[in-house]
Structures are given as structure tokens and as C-alpha cells.
Write a protein that holds these residues in place. Structure first.
Motif, PDB file in Angstrom:
ATOM      1  N   GLY A  55       0.806  -1.210   0.000  1.00  0.00           N
ATOM      2  CA  GLY A  55       0.000   0.000   0.000  1.00  0.00           C
ATOM      3  C   GLY A  55       0.837   1.257   0.000  1.00  0.00           C
ATOM      4  N   SER A  56       1.885   1.274   0.807  1.00  0.00           N
ATOM      5  CA  SER A  56       2.731   2.465   0.887  1.00  0.00           C
ATOM      6  C   SER A  56       3.521   2.692  -0.389  1.00  0.00           C
ATOM      7  N   ILE A  58       2.685   1.910  -3.347  1.00  0.00           N
ATOM      8  CA  ILE A  58       1.761   2.432  -4.355  1.00  0.00           C
ATOM      9  C   ILE A  58       1.474   3.904  -4.095  1.00  0.00           C
ATOM     10  N   ALA A  59       1.285   4.263  -2.822  1.00  0.00           N
ATOM     11  CA  ALA A  59       0.878   5.633  -2.486  1.00  0.00           C
ATOM     12  C   ALA A  59       2.015   6.637  -2.598  1.00  0.00           C
ATOM     13  N   GLY A  79      -4.654  10.762   4.000  1.00  0.00           N
ATOM     14  CA  GLY A  79      -3.818   9.687   4.506  1.00  0.00           C
ATOM     15  C   GLY A  79      -4.260   9.221   5.886  1.00  0.00           C
ATOM     16  N   SER A  82      -7.504   7.306   5.628  1.00  0.00           N
ATOM     17  CA  SER A  82      -7.253   6.004   5.010  1.00  0.00           C
ATOM     18  C   SER A  82      -6.626   5.043   6.014  1.00  0.00           C
ATOM     19  N   PHE A 107      -3.554  -3.065   3.877  1.00  0.00           N
ATOM     20  CA  PHE A 107      -3.268  -2.405   2.601  1.00  0.00           C
ATOM     21  C   PHE A 107      -3.706  -0.942   2.655  1.00  0.00           C
ATOM     22  N   PHE A 108      -4.916  -0.681   3.138  1.00  0.00           N
ATOM     23  CA  PHE A 108      -5.387   0.703   3.271  1.00  0.00           C
ATOM     24  C   PHE A 108      -4.560   1.469   4.311  1.00  0.00           C
ATOM     25  N   ILE A 111      -1.431   2.558   2.517  1.00  0.00           N
ATOM     26  CA  ILE A 111      -1.700   3.707   1.639  1.00  0.00           C
ATOM     27  C   ILE A 111      -1.766   4.987   2.455  1.00  0.00           C
ATOM     28  N   GLY A 114       1.648   6.138   3.735  1.00  0.00           N
ATOM     29  CA  GLY A 114       2.476   6.671   2.650  1.00  0.00           C
ATOM     30  C   GLY A 114       2.114   8.099   2.288  1.00  0.00           C
ATOM     31  N   LEU A 115       0.820   8.373   2.087  1.00  0.00           N
ATOM     32  CA  LEU A 115       0.369   9.740   1.787  1.00  0.00           C
ATOM     33  C   LEU A 115       0.706  10.691   2.928  1.00  0.00           C
ATOM     34  N   THR A 343       9.974   7.769  -1.517  1.00  0.00           N
ATOM     35  CA  THR A 343       9.793   6.431  -2.079  1.00  0.00           C
ATOM     36  C   THR A 343      11.084   5.635  -2.011  1.00  0.00           C
TER      37      THR A 343
END
Length: 398
Positions: A55-56, A58-59, A79, A82, A107-108, A111, A114-115, A343
Motif C-alpha cells: 500500500g505504501s 503504491i501511495a 492519509g 485512510s 493495505f489501506f 496507503i 504513505g500519503l 519512495t
């Protein structure tokens, strides 16, 4: 921008860093409980934890574009909500002993984290510019302090036999409330974005940040710092137990020594940056990490290994926050560049420790830690890329 508004933004930014650390560590401290509830082996739990990483990862690359479109405050709210939503799903999943539903929730959660991570670093860099002094290490110190408190709370609730579902639900409520109120005190988007471009132009430039030489070199600096910190988090306690014959509590104390040194230096390291400059402090920090790492691995006893852990922790303190500051030197490009550098650092933070674990199966984990020295040396060689950009070069750092 008046001083009161900047001060309020400083406190709000420190708060979201601390909450981020608290949330992540609160979860990490209860991983053994989750493993027991879901009746998983260590390997199966490791695979489940990869859903957070997925998830992270991807975000993180998308976060720069998201910040450019909706601003830092809204991105952190997105974020945070989420992550809270993911925590709510995990809470329900654990009550039902459902592994697939837990994976969806994590997973959420990944995400959201990460945001949140990218947006808080962009806001931190904006605040730093308005203050005119280095405060990014203190923000990351807030994260470390929040993580320490989160770990202690998690351990305490575990000792009190508080259910993991109840623990997570309380965090969901707390994070949701914080996300409504705290970002209100961030810098106004017009001030925070500097020479802001249109959404379309910024998004286009965000995609090109991956081709910028300086941005990638700053990412390499952060890669070494993130690998150093992440590997110590995962393996210093076990290396102390296996390599020096310490008890498990002795290994935990060694980890605490590392974290304490890192947190302390993050709170006070900003003054060194203002006095000596970003690159000289990076050299000193990375050099301290290298010396501390080698001393820890080579030490014949716990006392010298502890001295090594202090140098290792202090040296690990500054690389990541200074890399974020370097990526955000140009306000109009901060979102895209911080996204790239975050990232790179996050992948190193996640992927490095498992690889060291694999190497440790062959040479023991204590000796495997020496592999980190290669990344530290690479970061030292690329440290000049983090030199602050002159105003005239903001648009040409490629």
C-alpha cells in the motif's frame, strides 16, 4: 506571514509527525498479538505485513501529485482517514479471525501512512523555510518520540490483556479526531506552495522528478540513512542477543540506547546544520553511523557495543530529515521531489532488513549488519548533492 501563524503551523506539523510515529509503533508493538490471534507462523505474518508495504509503495510515488492538487492539509487528512479506515477493517477482521480481511485493512493502512508521510515532510519543509532555521530534524524527532510512546502504550495494553480490536478502535477514533482539527493550523496553501504552478503543470513536472540527477542523488543519500535506521530497528536487539550472548531484555536495552541517541540528536541536531551547513553535518552524521556500526559489530563486550550503538543512533538521526529538506529546497517542485526521495527511502527501509535477515542465515545477523556499511559509504559519496539550492537554480536542479 505573521509569526503566530508560523508558530501554530510548527506545532501542528510536529503533532502530525508524532501522531504518525505513535500510530505505526502502536501497531508494531502488537504484532505478536495479531500473530497469535490469526494463528500464523512468523513467515506467514511476514507475508501479511507485506500488504502494508504494498500500500505504501503504491501511495508514495503518487503523493506528490496528490499534494499538488489538493494541498498538504487535505493530503494528510486523506492519509490519516485512510489509515484509520484500514485500522477499523483490521479491528473487525481480528474479531472475526479473518486473515484476508486483515490483509485488506493493512493495505489501506499502508496507503494512508504513505500519503501522510510525504505530505508531512512537505509541510515541514515549508515551515522550515518560513522560520529561517533548521527544524526538520526536530519534526522527525517528534516521530521518534511518538513511536517510543506508541510502543510503550502497546506493550502496556498487551500486559493488561486489552484486546487488539479495542486498541485499534481507540486509535481509529483518536486519529480521525486529530485529522479534523490539527491540519487546520498548517500554513495557508498559497503561502505553502511558493511559486505554485497550475495543477496540470505541476502534475506533469511531478512525473519528471524521477529523471532529475540531483533528486536521485539525494534519494541515494536518504537510502543509506533509511537502511541504517530500519536495519537497526529490526536487528540490533537480535544481534545483541545472538552475537554478544545478552538476554532478551539486554537486547531490548541496546535497541533503546540506539533509539534514545537518535531521538536526542534529532531534537538538537538542527543547530549544527544552521552553524556548519547541511553537507558537513551529513558527512559527520554518516561518518558517525559508519563508526558506530563497525564498533557495534566488532565489539568484544556489551559496553563497547553500547558505545557503538550510541554513535550509530546519533549518526542515523539526520540523514532522512536533511534529505527531505534538500528535496524540498524549491517550493514549486517540493511535492514531486519529496515524493521521489520518500519512495526511495521507504523502499530501503522496508526491503533492506529482510535482505539482511537472509544474509544473516549464512554469516549470523551481527556480521550481516556490516553490509549496511556499503550503503553508508554510497551516501557519503553523494552527500554533496544535498547542498542547498541557490534561488536561481530552483528550476534547474536536474
Amino acid at each position: 506571514m505573521n509569526k503566530q501563524a508560523v508558530r501554530a503551523a510548527t506545532i501542528a506539523t510536529f503533532t502530525v509527525f508524532a501522531i504518525n510515529g505513535f500510530v505505526f509503533a502502536s501497531w508494531a508493538a502488537r504484532i505478536p498479538a495479531v500473530t497469535r490471534i490469526l494463528e500464523l507462523t512468523s513467515g506467514e505474518m511476514g507475508l501479511l505485513l507485506l500488504t502494508i508495504a504494498a500500500g505504501s509503495v503504491i501511495a508514495l510515488p503518487m503523493a506528490g501529485t496528490v499534494v499538488s492538487r489538493i494541498g498538504t492539509a487535505s493530503t494528510i487528512r486523506t492519509g490519516g482517514f485512510s489509515a484509520a479506515f484500514g485500522g477499523l477493517i483490521v479491528s473487525i477482521a481480528l474479531a472475526q479471525h479473518s486473515v484476508p480481511l486483515t490483509a485488506v485493512g493493512l493495505f489501506f493502512f499502508g496507503i494512508g501512512i504513505g500519503l501522510w508521510d510525504v505530505a508531512q515532510n512537505i509541510e515541514g519543509a515549508d515551515v522550515e523555510r518560513h522560520l529561517g532555521r533548521t527544524v526538520m530534524p526536530q519534526f522527525h524527532g517528534g516521530f521518534s518520540g511518538g513511536a517510543l510512546i506508541g510502543a510503550l502504550v502497546g506493550a502496556g495494553l498487551s500486559a493488561m490483556n486489552v484486546s487488539m480490536s479495542a486498541h485499534l478502535f481507540a486509535i481509529v477514533i483518536g486519529v480521525s479526531i486529530a485529522m479534523v482539527f490539527v491540519p487546520r493550523y498548517f500554513l495557508p496553501e498559497t503561502a505553502a506552495s511558493g511559486s505554485q504552478q497550475t495543477h496540470t503543470a505541476t502534475a506533469l513536472k511531478g512525473r519528471s522528478a524521477w529523471t532529475e540527477k540531483r533528486t536521485l542523488l539525494v534519494g541515494l543519500v536518504v537510502l543509506g540513512a533509511a537502511l541504517t535506521e530500519g536495519s537497526a530497528n529490526d536487528w540490533i536487539a537480535k544481534a545483541t542477543v545472538d552475537g554478544l550472548g545478552a538476554t532478551e531484555s539486554g537486547g531490548a536495552i541496546m535497541f533503546a540506547v540506539f533509539v534514545a541517541a537518535m531521538t536526542l540528536f534529532r531534537f538538537f541536531g538542527g543547530g549544527f546544520v544552521d552553524k556548519f551547513g547541511r553537507v558537513p553535518v551529513l558527512y559527520g552524521s554518516l561518518g558517525s553511523s559508519l563508526i558506530g556500526l563497525v564498533l557495534f559489530v566488532m565489539a568484544p563486550n556489551l559496553l563497547l557495543a553500547g558505545v557503538g550503538a550510541v554513535f550509530w543512533g546519533a549518526g542515523s538521526a539526520m540523514g532522512f530529515p536533511m534529505g527531505m529538506s534538500a528535496a524540498a529546497d524549491d517550493p514549486s517542485r517540493a511535492a514531486a521531489r519529496v515524493s521521489v526521495v520518500s519512495t526511495v527511502g521507504y523502499i530501503a527501509f522496508l526491503a533492506g532488513p529482510p535482505l539482511l535477515g537472509f544474509l544473516g542465515d549464512h554469516v549470523t545477523i551481527r556480521w550481516a549488519l556490516l553490509a549496511i556499511a556499503v550503503a553508508i559509504v554510497a551516501s557519503i559519496l553523494t552527500a554533496p548533492a544535498a547542498k542547498p539550492l541557490p534561488a536561481s537554480e530552483h528550476q534547474n536542479a536536474s
